[in-house]
Design an enzyme around this catalytic site. Structure first.
Site: not given
Length: 328
Positions: A55, A121, A201, A206
């Site tokens: 990240y 990962h 989640p 969205f």
């Protein structure tokens, strides 16, 4: 804040996925805003913080190290190896030497002597899972890692890894519009006593309800490469969102709270790790463990958003080829 367990750790029922404070969804927030998110999460009772070497190509670990080091004894800190930035490019590399070097760098960036849960990962298809997990197990024996996890792997890979060293957590995408874990890996976790950590989640924003126009996503936003966020599919998915928001309004809760509550009630071994770059959104995440949904509501949500009603694939073909998870 209610709690759940990951291996030897008691953690908040909701964790914080920290990726979008440094990575993936366009321009990251300023440092003071990121600090407000992390401090607000702490104040709200969140004790599980999730990051990765990938990240921001280390920037996210540096951010957490600088802001959370003073709270180290209060939190469970997790990170990931096996996928990182090399010369500006994302590289999957599960070789033992690479894993060892990656973790040493992560420890420095995180300003800690030990990572509580270290995930692989992504599975490197060129390296046997036994070799990657064997190197991670060596780090546990060396006292640099406390417990091991895997990310986005199949039930078969999970079993092979668990035979090398106990796996404390499996992390993969699970929510109303992604049900792939229900094929096999969720059952495998329950058989083996492994916590299930659900990333994204809120369907990458969205289900928060505010993303209406995908044309406004920044050029480097990873959602631009995801079929469900293409103009073709998103218009169809917005019809599902309208009905979902109506359900949240009926319950007098935020859409994000409803999405997380649905997931929490799928099992007390499931720990969602939503992310946000806006401190004012934290309350909706922290409220989720307190929201109890009745059977009729759960049935309506299951019928509304599922693999048959969602338009578009989870990943594009190139990314899906890198993923070991089961697919419908």
């Amino acid at each position: 804040m209610k709690t759940r367990r990951i291996g030897p750790f008691e953690v908040s029922a909701i964790g914080l996925g920290c990726m979008n404070l440094s990575h993936a969804y366009g321009t990251p927030p300023p440092r003071d805003v990121a600090a407000a998110v992390l401090n607000g999460a702490l104040d709200g009772g969140i004790t599980l913080f999730d990051t990765a070497a990938l990240y921001g190509f280390g920037a996210n670990e540096e951010l957490l190290g600088s802001l959370l080091a003073q709270h180290r004894e209060r939190i469970v800190l997790t990170s990931k190896c096996g996928m990182q930035g090399v010369n500006g490019q994302r590289v999957i590399d599960g070789l033992p030497d690479t894993i060892r070097a990656s973790v040493e760098a992560s420890l420095k960036r995180l300003r800690t002597d030990v990572i509580d849960v270290l995930y692989l990962h992504r599975l490197d298809f060129k390296v046997p899972i036994e070799d990657s997990v064997g190197a991670m197990a060596d780090l546990v024996r060396a006292g640099k890692v406390r417990a091991l996890g895997l990310s986005e792997v199949s039930a078969a890979t999970l079993r092979r890894a668990h035979a090398v060293h106990p796996i404390a957590a499996l992390q993969t995408e699970y929510l109303l519009w992604t049900r792939n874990p229900e094929i096999a890996v969720l059952d495998a976790c329950r058989e083996l006593g492994i916590a299930f950590v659900a990333f994204s989640p809120l369907a990458r924003g969205f289900l928060g309800g505010e993303l209406r126009d995908v044309s406004k996503l920044e050029p480097k936003d990873i959602r631009r490469a995801m079929p469900r966020f293409s103009a073709e599919h998103y218009a169809a998915n917005l019809k599902l969102l309208d009905a979902f928001q109506d359900e949240a309004a009926r319950l007098h809760c935020a859409p994000a709270t409803l999405a997380l509550a649905w997931l929490l009630q799928k099992g007390d071994d499931i720990i969602p790790i939503p992310g946000t770059s806006r401190p004012e959104h934290l309350w909706a995440l922290i409220a989720a463990p307190q929201l109890q949904l009745d059977g009729a509501t759960l049935q309506r949500l299951d019928a509304l958003i599922n693999r048959h009603t969602v338009s578009g694939a989870r990943y594009n073909a190139a990314t899906q080829a890198e993923i070991d998870t089961e697919e419908f």
